[in-house]
Design a protein around this motif. Structure first.
Motif, PDB file in Angstrom:
ATOM      1  N   ALA A 189       4.027  -0.437   8.789  1.00 12.89           N
ATOM      2  CA  ALA A 189       2.712  -1.035   9.050  1.00 12.89           C
ATOM      3  C   ALA A 189       2.816  -2.147  10.082  1.00 12.89           C
ATOM      4  CB  ALA A 189       2.119  -1.574   7.750  1.00 12.89           C
ATOM      5  N   ASN A 190       3.894  -2.904  10.013  1.00 15.78           N
ATOM      6  CA  ASN A 190       4.066  -4.036  10.916  1.00 15.78           C
ATOM      7  C   ASN A 190       4.495  -3.636  12.326  1.00 15.78           C
ATOM      8  OD1 ASN A 190       3.293  -6.054   9.164  1.00 15.78           O
ATOM      9  ND2 ASN A 190       5.354  -6.363   8.354  1.00 15.78           N
ATOM     10  N   ARG A 191       4.695  -2.339  12.542  1.00 16.57           N
ATOM     11  CA  ARG A 191       5.015  -1.832  13.887  1.00 16.57           C
ATOM     12  C   ARG A 191       3.877  -0.957  14.422  1.00 16.57           C
ATOM     13  NH1 ARG A 191      10.428  -2.672  16.402  1.00 16.57           N
ATOM     14  NH2 ARG A 191      11.569  -3.932  14.880  1.00 16.57           N
ATOM     15  N   ASP A 192       2.719  -1.014  13.814  1.00 12.24           N
ATOM     16  CA  ASP A 192       1.591  -0.177  14.206  1.00 12.24           C
ATOM     17  C   ASP A 192       0.922  -0.740  15.462  1.00 12.24           C
ATOM     18  OD1 ASP A 192      -0.700   1.332  14.490  1.00 12.24           O
ATOM     19  OD2 ASP A 192      -1.303   1.182  12.388  1.00 12.24           O
ATOM     20  N   PRO A 193       0.899   0.023  16.565  1.00 11.86           N
ATOM     21  CA  PRO A 193       0.295  -0.481  17.801  1.00 11.86           C
ATOM     22  C   PRO A 193      -1.207  -0.696  17.705  1.00 11.86           C
ATOM     23  CG  PRO A 193       0.872   1.836  18.036  1.00 11.86           C
ATOM     24  CD  PRO A 193       1.474   1.367  16.750  1.00 11.86           C
ATOM     25  N   GLU A 194      -1.853  -0.086  16.708  1.00 11.15           N
ATOM     26  CA  GLU A 194      -3.280  -0.325  16.517  1.00 11.15           C
ATOM     27  C   GLU A 194      -3.543  -1.712  15.956  1.00 11.15           C
ATOM     28  OE1 GLU A 194      -5.881   1.662  17.347  1.00 11.15           O
ATOM     29  OE2 GLU A 194      -4.356   2.866  18.360  1.00 11.15           O
ATOM     30  N   GLN A 195      -2.525  -2.330  15.387  1.00 15.23           N
ATOM     31  CA  GLN A 195      -2.666  -3.648  14.771  1.00 15.23           C
ATOM     32  C   GLN A 195      -1.970  -4.740  15.573  1.00 15.23           C
ATOM     33  OE1 GLN A 195      -4.500  -4.343  12.119  1.00 15.23           O
ATOM     34  NE2 GLN A 195      -3.991  -6.525  12.055  1.00 15.23           N
ATOM     35  N   GLU A 225       0.899 -15.079  18.810  1.00 16.53           N
ATOM     36  CA  GLU A 225      -0.171 -15.898  18.236  1.00 16.53           C
ATOM     37  C   GLU A 225      -0.945 -15.175  17.137  1.00 16.53           C
ATOM     38  OE1 GLU A 225      -2.669 -17.364  21.327  1.00 16.53           O
ATOM     39  OE2 GLU A 225      -1.084 -18.519  22.315  1.00 16.53           O
ATOM     40  N   VAL A 226      -1.270 -13.916  17.355  1.00 14.96           N
ATOM     41  CA  VAL A 226      -2.017 -13.136  16.358  1.00 14.96           C
ATOM     42  C   VAL A 226      -1.009 -12.287  15.595  1.00 14.96           C
ATOM     43  CG1 VAL A 226      -3.852 -11.460  15.968  1.00 14.96           C
ATOM     44  CG2 VAL A 226      -4.040 -13.105  17.857  1.00 14.96           C
ATOM     45  N   ASN A 227      -0.817 -12.607  14.330  1.00 17.00           N
ATOM     46  CA  ASN A 227       0.280 -11.972  13.596  1.00 17.00           C
ATOM     47  C   ASN A 227      -0.068 -11.836  12.115  1.00 17.00           C
ATOM     48  OD1 ASN A 227       2.727 -10.926  12.836  1.00 17.00           O
ATOM     49  ND2 ASN A 227       3.964 -12.594  13.649  1.00 17.00           N
ATOM     50  N   ARG A 228      -0.957 -10.926  11.828  1.00 12.16           N
ATOM     51  CA  ARG A 228      -1.355 -10.694  10.426  1.00 12.16           C
ATOM     52  C   ARG A 228      -0.424  -9.654   9.802  1.00 12.16           C
ATOM     53  NH1 ARG A 228      -7.494  -9.336   9.809  1.00 12.16           N
ATOM     54  NH2 ARG A 228      -6.873  -9.573   7.628  1.00 12.16           N
ATOM     55  N   HIS A 229       0.846  -9.997   9.760  1.00  9.37           N
ATOM     56  CA  HIS A 229       1.827  -9.052   9.226  1.00  9.37           C
ATOM     57  C   HIS A 229       1.719  -8.949   7.707  1.00  9.37           C
ATOM     58  CE1 HIS A 229       4.525 -12.026   7.415  1.00  9.37           C
ATOM     59  NE2 HIS A 229       4.426 -12.763   8.516  1.00  9.37           N
ATOM     60  N   VAL A 230       2.301  -7.874   7.178  1.00  8.63           N
ATOM     61  CA  VAL A 230       2.290  -7.644   5.730  1.00  8.63           C
ATOM     62  C   VAL A 230       3.723  -7.555   5.211  1.00  8.63           C
ATOM     63  CG1 VAL A 230       0.005  -6.619   5.547  1.00  8.63           C
ATOM     64  CG2 VAL A 230       1.942  -5.161   6.175  1.00  8.63           C
ATOM     65  N   ALA A 231       4.601  -8.372   5.773  1.00  5.54           N
ATOM     66  CA  ALA A 231       5.991  -8.369   5.313  1.00  5.54           C
ATOM     67  C   ALA A 231       6.095  -8.720   3.835  1.00  5.54           C
ATOM     68  CB  ALA A 231       6.820  -9.351   6.141  1.00  5.54           C
ATOM     69  N   PHE A 232       5.150  -9.520   3.339  1.00  2.00           N
ATOM     70  CA  PHE A 232       5.159  -9.902   1.921  1.00  2.00           C
ATOM     71  C   PHE A 232       4.208  -9.048   1.092  1.00  2.00           C
ATOM     72  CE2 PHE A 232       6.462 -13.951   3.999  1.00  2.00           C
ATOM     73  CZ  PHE A 232       7.726 -14.035   3.442  1.00  2.00           C
ATOM     74  N   GLY A 233       3.784  -7.928   1.653  1.00  2.75           N
ATOM     75  CA  GLY A 233       2.844  -7.086   0.936  1.00  2.75           C
ATOM     76  C   GLY A 233       1.420  -7.556   1.154  1.00  2.75           C
ATOM     77  N   VAL A 234       0.507  -6.933   0.406  1.00  2.79           N
ATOM     78  CA  VAL A 234      -0.907  -7.264   0.538  1.00  2.79           C
ATOM     79  C   VAL A 234      -1.591  -6.877  -0.765  1.00  2.79           C
ATOM     80  CG1 VAL A 234      -1.504  -5.007   1.502  1.00  2.79           C
ATOM     81  CG2 VAL A 234      -2.925  -6.991   2.051  1.00  2.79           C
ATOM     82  N   GLY A 235      -2.700  -7.534  -1.071  1.00  2.13           N
ATOM     83  CA  GLY A 235      -3.399  -7.229  -2.310  1.00  2.13           C
ATOM     84  C   GLY A 235      -2.884  -8.061  -3.464  1.00  2.13           C
TER      85      GLY A 235
END
Length: 404
Positions: free
Chosen positions: A317-323, A335-345
């Motif tokens: 997910a963190n390598r998705d070019p759409e994100q 600067e824009v980095n809404r990564h999900v390395a720690f999961g989500v939800g």
């Protein structure tokens, strides 16, 4: 050659070393892949799909978070033991998570920052003095195991045992049930004895301020927390709090050794380190978490059956070019980095403050002691994969002289 869209293997050596091209290919032609290996599973690779799976607690349970089935029927391990809150579903999840959040709050984590910094500085200085060392086995793997030991209030001399047990449980054990059983049995036996010691101290009025003592003194709806719940939570803290973090630290050291322009920029401007840490977490996210389908459901055109496992690949997910713009490039001041390395939800990592602190300090102290380094010429770097990816052996040589 197998088709990864229908026959991927997260334990394949090639996939472990270089999974990025696989994810890129799957996003284009089969964003949710499937395999019959290891009991069968689905693998979403797009950011939006991974997030959607993670947030759908109605159809996908956290009862089983590994690609292989949980061990059962092992003498010495309680038959119904869990690792709350990571293996809990609502409504149990809510109070189980609330129970541990205070010990991982920013102000609680800050207590361990001086110790972590002293430890990292000492380890980095030893490698610098030798002129070479293993950035994984002699640095990254030493840090979280000792920090967690301190938080649990156990003797630091157990660190090497913990390292062996955790690798047996989450690395070797995912493909070797006997190794996993032995590792978990050692963990359970050790923590059971530690809990008994804390119970005696509490009864005598001499309770410490460690996590085990804290959990044993908590109540839920006016009732004491069950000892089995405390045991399961301590197993989670020990296992999940160590393997994931040393993998992140090791990946960061690998990046610093292989990207001199980034390393030198951080040496010149240490104020960039906190932002760089977020980018390193995005680019080298270690964790793929599993979910278990609780009913037949269709997702993105895929007919998922009750009992199927879904592997939420947060790294993909963190390598998705759409994100993320230019996702395969590490941009240390992104600067824009809404990564999900720690999961989500609801299952977003409760220990993220601790992991961030350890990774930040590990990078800062490494750069202070070792501003110039590179991989050893023979480059015998080895990576662990499966559901937690990170370097396990990382031969480093000091170049240009160590810091004075």
């Amino acid at each position: 050659m197998t088709d990864v869209a229908t026959d991927y293997d997260i334990f394949d050596p090639g996939y472990v070393v270089e999974p990025y091209p696989v994810w890129a290919a799957l996003r284009q032609r089969c964003p949710v892949a499937h395999t019959d290996r290891w009991g069968g599973s689905w693998l979403p690779t797009r950011y939006d799909d991974v997030v959607a799976f993670a947030r759908d607690v109605e159809h996908f349970s956290s009862e089983s978070v590994t690609v292989t089935p949980a061990i059962e029927g092992v003498p010495g391990i309680p038959a119904d033991i869990k690792a709350p809150p990571i293996t809990s579903d609502p409504p149990e999840h809510h109070w189980a998570r609330r129970l541990i959040l205070p010990v991982f709050a920013p102000q609680a984590v800050a207590r361990y920052e001086p110790y972590t910094r002293e430890l990292c500085a000492s380890l980095a200085a030893e490698i610098a003095a030798r002129g070479a060392g293993d950035g994984a086995a002699q640095y990254a793997q030493y840090i979280p195991v000792r920090v967690i030991s301190k938080m649990l209030g156990v003797d630091e001399s157990m660190a090497d045992d913990f390292t062996g047990w955790i690798r047996g449980a989450l690395e070797f054990g995912l493909t070797d049930p006997k190794a996993q059983e032995a590792a978990f049995l050692s963990i359970f036996n050790f923590l059971t004895a530690e809990i008994a010691t804390r119970q005696a101290a509490i009864a005598a009025g001499t309770a410490g301020d460690d996590i085990i003592s804290y959990l044993l003194q908590q109540t839920v709806d006016g009732e004491p927390v069950l000892v089995d719940h405390v045991l399961g939570t301590c197993v989670l803290i020990l296992v999940a709090g160590i393997d994931t973090t040393w993998s992140s630290i090791g990946s960061a050291i690998w990046h610093l050794a292989t990207h001199p322009e980034d390393r030198r920029r951080l040496v010149a401007d240490p104020s960039l380190v906190p932002v760089a840490v977020e980018e390193l977490l995005r680019a080298y996210s270690p964790v793929t978490m599993a979910r278990l389908a609780t009913s037949d459901v269709e997702f993105a055109g895929c007919p998922i059956s009750k009992g199927d496992r879904i592997l939420m690949s947060f790294p993909a997910a963190n390598r998705d070019p759409e994100q993320f713009e230019d996702p395969d490039t590490v941009i240390i001041d992104r600067e824009v980095n809404r990564h999900v390395a720690f999961g989500v939800g609801i299952h977003r990592c409760a220990g993220s403050n601790l992991a961030r602190m350890e990774l930040r300090i590990a990078v800062e102290e490494w750069l202070k002691a070792i501003p110039e380094c590179a991989l050893a010429e023979d480059d015998e770097t080895t990576w662990a994969g499966g559901q937690v990816r990170g370097p396990r052996h990382l031969p480093i040589v000091i170049t240009g002289g160590a810091a004075k």
